[in-house]
Write an enzyme that holds these catalytic residues in place. Structure first.
Site, PDB file in Angstrom:
ATOM      1  N   GLU A  82       0.829  -1.391  -0.033  1.00  0.00           N
ATOM      2  CA  GLU A  82       0.083   0.019  -0.004  1.00  0.00           C
ATOM      3  C   GLU A  82       0.785   1.289   0.008  1.00  0.00           C
ATOM      4  O   GLU A  82       1.535   1.389   0.882  1.00  0.00           O
ATOM      5  CB  GLU A  82      -0.979  -0.206   1.270  1.00  0.00           C
ATOM      6  CG  GLU A  82      -1.827   1.271   1.181  1.00  0.00           C
ATOM      7  CD  GLU A  82      -2.913   0.963   2.468  1.00  0.00           C
ATOM      8  OE1 GLU A  82      -3.048   0.143   2.938  1.00  0.00           O
ATOM      9  OE2 GLU A  82      -3.469   2.173   2.701  1.00  0.00           O
ATOM     10  N   LYS A 269      -7.265  -0.709  11.824  1.00  0.00           N
ATOM     11  CA  LYS A 269      -6.639  -1.009  10.428  1.00  0.00           C
ATOM     12  C   LYS A 269      -5.490  -0.184  10.262  1.00  0.00           C
ATOM     13  O   LYS A 269      -4.268  -0.534   9.641  1.00  0.00           O
ATOM     14  CB  LYS A 269      -7.822  -0.935   9.326  1.00  0.00           C
ATOM     15  CG  LYS A 269      -7.284  -1.939   7.830  1.00  0.00           C
ATOM     16  CD  LYS A 269      -6.358  -0.787   6.990  1.00  0.00           C
ATOM     17  CE  LYS A 269      -6.142  -1.490   5.677  1.00  0.00           C
ATOM     18  NZ  LYS A 269      -5.108  -0.672   5.028  1.00  0.00           N
ATOM     19  N   ASP A 285       4.714 -14.416  12.128  1.00  0.00           N
ATOM     20  CA  ASP A 285       3.296 -14.921  11.814  1.00  0.00           C
ATOM     21  C   ASP A 285       2.166 -13.682  11.860  1.00  0.00           C
ATOM     22  O   ASP A 285       1.773 -13.367  13.053  1.00  0.00           O
ATOM     23  CB  ASP A 285       3.016 -16.046  12.502  1.00  0.00           C
ATOM     24  CG  ASP A 285       1.494 -16.644  12.407  1.00  0.00           C
ATOM     25  OD1 ASP A 285       0.899 -15.928  11.782  1.00  0.00           O
ATOM     26  OD2 ASP A 285       1.511 -17.925  12.653  1.00  0.00           O
ATOM     27  N   HIS A 383      -2.388  10.822   0.300  1.00  0.00           N
ATOM     28  CA  HIS A 383      -2.484   9.345  -0.201  1.00  0.00           C
ATOM     29  C   HIS A 383      -2.553   9.154  -1.713  1.00  0.00           C
ATOM     30  O   HIS A 383      -1.885   8.452  -2.411  1.00  0.00           O
ATOM     31  CB  HIS A 383      -3.639   8.621   0.317  1.00  0.00           C
ATOM     32  CG  HIS A 383      -3.719   7.329   0.130  1.00  0.00           C
ATOM     33  ND1 HIS A 383      -2.873   6.140   0.701  1.00  0.00           N
ATOM     34  CD2 HIS A 383      -4.424   6.592  -0.695  1.00  0.00           C
ATOM     35  CE1 HIS A 383      -3.390   5.015   0.138  1.00  0.00           C
ATOM     36  NE2 HIS A 383      -4.217   5.098  -0.624  1.00  0.00           N
TER      37      HIS A 383
HETATM   38  P1  NDP Z   1      10.063 -23.107  16.108  1.00  0.00           P
HETATM   39  O1  NDP Z   1       9.321 -24.625  16.322  1.00  0.00           O
HETATM   40  O2  NDP Z   1      10.891 -22.975  15.063  1.00  0.00           O
HETATM   41  O3  NDP Z   1      10.772 -22.986  17.534  1.00  0.00           O
HETATM   42  C1  NDP Z   1      11.567 -22.178  17.894  1.00  0.00           C
HETATM   43  C2  NDP Z   1      13.031 -22.968  18.224  1.00  0.00           C
HETATM   44  O4  NDP Z   1      14.115 -22.100  18.111  1.00  0.00           O
HETATM   45  C3  NDP Z   1      13.160 -23.558  19.493  1.00  0.00           C
HETATM   46  O5  NDP Z   1      12.547 -24.903  19.274  1.00  0.00           O
HETATM   47  C4  NDP Z   1      14.615 -23.452  19.694  1.00  0.00           C
HETATM   48  O6  NDP Z   1      15.181 -24.654  19.464  1.00  0.00           O
HETATM   49  C5  NDP Z   1      15.375 -22.517  18.806  1.00  0.00           C
HETATM   50  N1  NDP Z   1      15.528 -21.249  19.629  1.00  0.00           N
HETATM   51  C6  NDP Z   1      16.984 -20.778  19.343  1.00  0.00           C
HETATM   52  N2  NDP Z   1      17.293 -19.820  20.137  1.00  0.00           N
HETATM   53  C7  NDP Z   1      16.071 -19.406  20.789  1.00  0.00           C
HETATM   54  C8  NDP Z   1      15.711 -18.371  21.838  1.00  0.00           C
HETATM   55  N3  NDP Z   1      16.850 -17.476  22.280  1.00  0.00           N
HETATM   56  N4  NDP Z   1      14.519 -18.593  22.320  1.00  0.00           N
HETATM   57  C9  NDP Z   1      13.701 -19.405  21.986  1.00  0.00           C
HETATM   58  N5  NDP Z   1      13.955 -20.468  20.961  1.00  0.00           N
HETATM   59  C10 NDP Z   1      15.307 -20.522  20.449  1.00  0.00           C
HETATM   60  O7  NDP Z   1       8.863 -21.930  16.175  1.00  0.00           O
HETATM   61  P2  NDP Z   1       7.663 -21.478  17.141  1.00  0.00           P
HETATM   62  O8  NDP Z   1       7.763 -22.231  18.241  1.00  0.00           O
HETATM   63  O9  NDP Z   1       8.245 -20.324  17.480  1.00  0.00           O
HETATM   64  O10 NDP Z   1       6.576 -21.574  16.259  1.00  0.00           O
HETATM   65  C11 NDP Z   1       6.486 -20.666  15.295  1.00  0.00           C
HETATM   66  C12 NDP Z   1       5.668 -21.049  14.160  1.00  0.00           C
HETATM   67  O11 NDP Z   1       4.375 -21.825  14.327  1.00  0.00           O
HETATM   68  C13 NDP Z   1       5.341 -20.011  13.307  1.00  0.00           C
HETATM   69  O12 NDP Z   1       5.928 -20.318  11.800  1.00  0.00           O
HETATM   70  C14 NDP Z   1       3.788 -19.871  13.328  1.00  0.00           C
HETATM   71  O13 NDP Z   1       3.371 -19.638  12.116  1.00  0.00           O
HETATM   72  C15 NDP Z   1       3.446 -21.366  13.675  1.00  0.00           C
HETATM   73  N6  NDP Z   1       2.229 -21.694  14.180  1.00  0.00           N
HETATM   74  C16 NDP Z   1       1.392 -21.064  14.475  1.00  0.00           C
HETATM   75  C17 NDP Z   1       0.106 -21.248  15.038  1.00  0.00           C
HETATM   76  C18 NDP Z   1      -0.803 -20.168  15.728  1.00  0.00           C
HETATM   77  O14 NDP Z   1      -0.454 -18.950  15.892  1.00  0.00           O
HETATM   78  N7  NDP Z   1      -2.129 -20.437  16.109  1.00  0.00           N
HETATM   79  C19 NDP Z   1      -0.436 -22.574  15.276  1.00  0.00           C
HETATM   80  C20 NDP Z   1       0.893 -23.673  14.875  1.00  0.00           C
HETATM   81  C21 NDP Z   1       1.845 -23.184  14.170  1.00  0.00           C
HETATM   82  P3  NDP Z   1      16.199 -25.245  20.463  1.00  0.00           P
HETATM   83  O15 NDP Z   1      16.131 -24.909  21.725  1.00  0.00           O
HETATM   84  O16 NDP Z   1      16.177 -26.762  20.426  1.00  0.00           O
HETATM   85  O17 NDP Z   1      17.494 -24.681  19.838  1.00  0.00           O
END
Ligand code: NDP
Length: 429
Positions: A82, A269, A285, A383
């Site tokens: 936009e 919005k 997301d 705009h």
């Molecule tokens: P991930 O599954 O990728 O988990 C994040 C990973 O990052 C962790 O498992 C951790 O793994 C690693 N990590 C590394 N550094 C850090 C840190 N400093 N803090 C936290 N984690 C860290 O992603 P999310 O669990 O965040 O899930 C987000 C995704 O889920 C998005 O793509 C979203 O679209 C989707 N989603 C959304 C839904 C909803 O909103 N209703 C439903 C289902 C999915 P490790 O500790 O092993 O290194």
């Protein structure tokens, strides 16, 4: 970035802008190449991200400039189709900067996982059983995702609610367990869902009921970010409008949105116009952020304004925005999409908490940009002038002709595709 003030940025070529950005953000050769590439998100990567891929879909990526937040400079990556949003955000950021900048804060990043239990013979007893075993349940949740505990997060608390307790309810009674999880720098959906799914059998055992849903709640009201700005009226003066007039207009515009859902939804919005582009650019997301923000705007039972605007005792205009902000600096597609990685680097945020604070500042700026225009010249003046290029392109103008047709549309005060088609046709005769 060294500074978020880059004078003349608007008038530079894309190449000049990229060069300045790359120098300031300290991009590697590879990052600079990604930014200049026609398709930074390769088909191969895209095919591994979602299903049934047939290509990629691009959006313009612009920079919100002039942002000063808690004394720190931010250059804000904004992916949006936009016109006028990036210009308006940068303009208001400059105005707020002259008033000292935005001040922000954020809560700990506590997200909510929900477990739904139905069919308990005694819901009160089921609730007591869960609360009695709170420590065991928290340990069980954390055992399902030990790495987040090692990072200083994990399941920290729980609550149990009984829904439809009232015999007059048309829905069946159910119990909902809320698990409160610190997801550190991740948005956390997968972390949360893993934990609540792992707990389900134990919850069934304790409640003697049946578990159906096990998933996060997008109403992330324990993962909040707040932004505030305080602007002396003299900085608000615009054309024939005094600063006081603009301030009072903004407050009346806010009161309209606070009182009327038809206005509130458009007001909000406009706030999301600032928020979504940075959420998208940083690989987060945006559906989750949108859902949480609108639900929070209806938390008192009536959909209302996300922002508050008022005049303080010194006559300054004060704006505040508080929203759930379930974003991450890791996880999901953040480290997969090459432009999202570059966006994080140019922003220079060190945590999800910091990113959330930048996002609400941009939302607040965007809201003031829209309200200031609405209470003075109206939204169309600025705009439509910026929209004229898109109109020219929609009418088939290419290359140098885009600016020529856009200027003619502005001069003739008829910024519409039909008119642009006539002008393009004339150039072909
Ligand atoms: P991930 O599954 O990728 O988990 C994040 C990973 O990052 C962790 O498992 C951790 O793994 C690693 N990590 C590394 N550094 C850090 C840190 N400093 N803090 C936290 N984690 C860290 O992603 P999310 O669990 O965040 O899930 C987000 C995704 O889920 C998005 O793509 C979203 O679209 C989707 N989603 C959304 C839904 C909803 O909103 N209703 C439903 C289902 C999915 P490790 O500790 O092993 O290194």
């Amino acid at each position: 970035m060294n500074t978020s003030r880059i004078p003349g940025f608007y008038n530079m070529t894309v190449e000049e802008r990229r060069k300045i950005l790359a120098e300031q953000a300290g991009f590697t050769k590879e990052e600079t190449a990604h930014l200049s590439q026609a398709n930074p998100l390769s088909l191969d990567t895209a095919d591994n991200m979602i299903e049934n891929v047939i290509g990629t879909y691009q959006l313009p990526l612009g920079l919100g400039l002039n942002f000063l937040i808690n004394g720190k400079e931010y250059v804000v990556p904004m992916a949006i189709e936009e016109p006028s949003v990036v210009a308006s955000a940068s303009y208001i950021a400059k105005l707020v900067r002259n008033a000292g900048g935005f001040t922000t804060e954020a809560t700990d990043r506590i997200m909510i996982g929900q477990i739904q239990v139905v069919g308990c013979s005694d819901f009160d007893l089921a609730k007591k059983a869960l609360l009695r075993e709170k420590d065991m349940l928290l340990e069980g949740a954390n055992a399902a995702y030990p790495s987040i505990v090692a990072r200083g997060g994990g399941a920290q608390d729980l609550e149990v609610r009984i829904l439809n307790d009232d015999s007059g309810s048309k829905y069946g009674q159910m119990l909902v367990l809320h698990l409160y999880i610190n997801t550190c720098d991740a948005m956390g959906a997968n972390i949360i869902n893993t934990m609540v799914e792992a707990l389900a059998p134990v919850v069934e055992d304790l409640t003697k009921g049946k578990v159906y849903l096990r998933i996060l709640s997008n109403l992330a009201d324990r993962c909040m970010a707040r932004a505030k700005c305080v602007i002396p009226p003299e900085l608000l003066a615009s054309g024939d409008y005094s600063g006081e007039e603009v301030r009072d207009g903004v407050v009346h515009a806010y009161e309209f949105a606070a009182s009327d859902p038809y206005r509130a939804v458009t007001h909000n919005k406009g706030i999301m116009n600032g928020i979504d582009p940075i959420v998208i650019a940083t690989g987060n997301d945006w559906r989750a952020v949108e859902a949480g923000a609108h639900a929070y705007a209806a938390r008192f039972g009536k959909y209302s304004s996300m922002t508050d605007w008022y005049a303080d005792d010194e006559g300054n205009l004060v704006g505040e925005l508080e929203l759930p902000m379930s974003v991450g600096t890791v996880g999901g597609s953040i480290r997969v999409h090459p432009i999202s990685q570059i966006a994080h680097k140019m922003l220079g945020v060190e945590s999800a908490q910091e990113l959330a604070q930048v996002i609400v500042s941009v939302g607040l700026a965007q809201n003031l940009g829209a309200l200031k225009a609405l209470v003075t010249d109206g939204i169309q003046k600025g705009h439509m002038a910026l929209h004229s290029r898109s109109v020219a392109m929609a009418a088939g103008a290419k290359g140098e002709l885009i600016d020529i047709i856009a200027e003619q549309l502005i001069n003739e005060k008829e910024i519409r595709v039909g008119k642009a088609k006539e002008l393009v046709a004339k150039t072909k005769r």
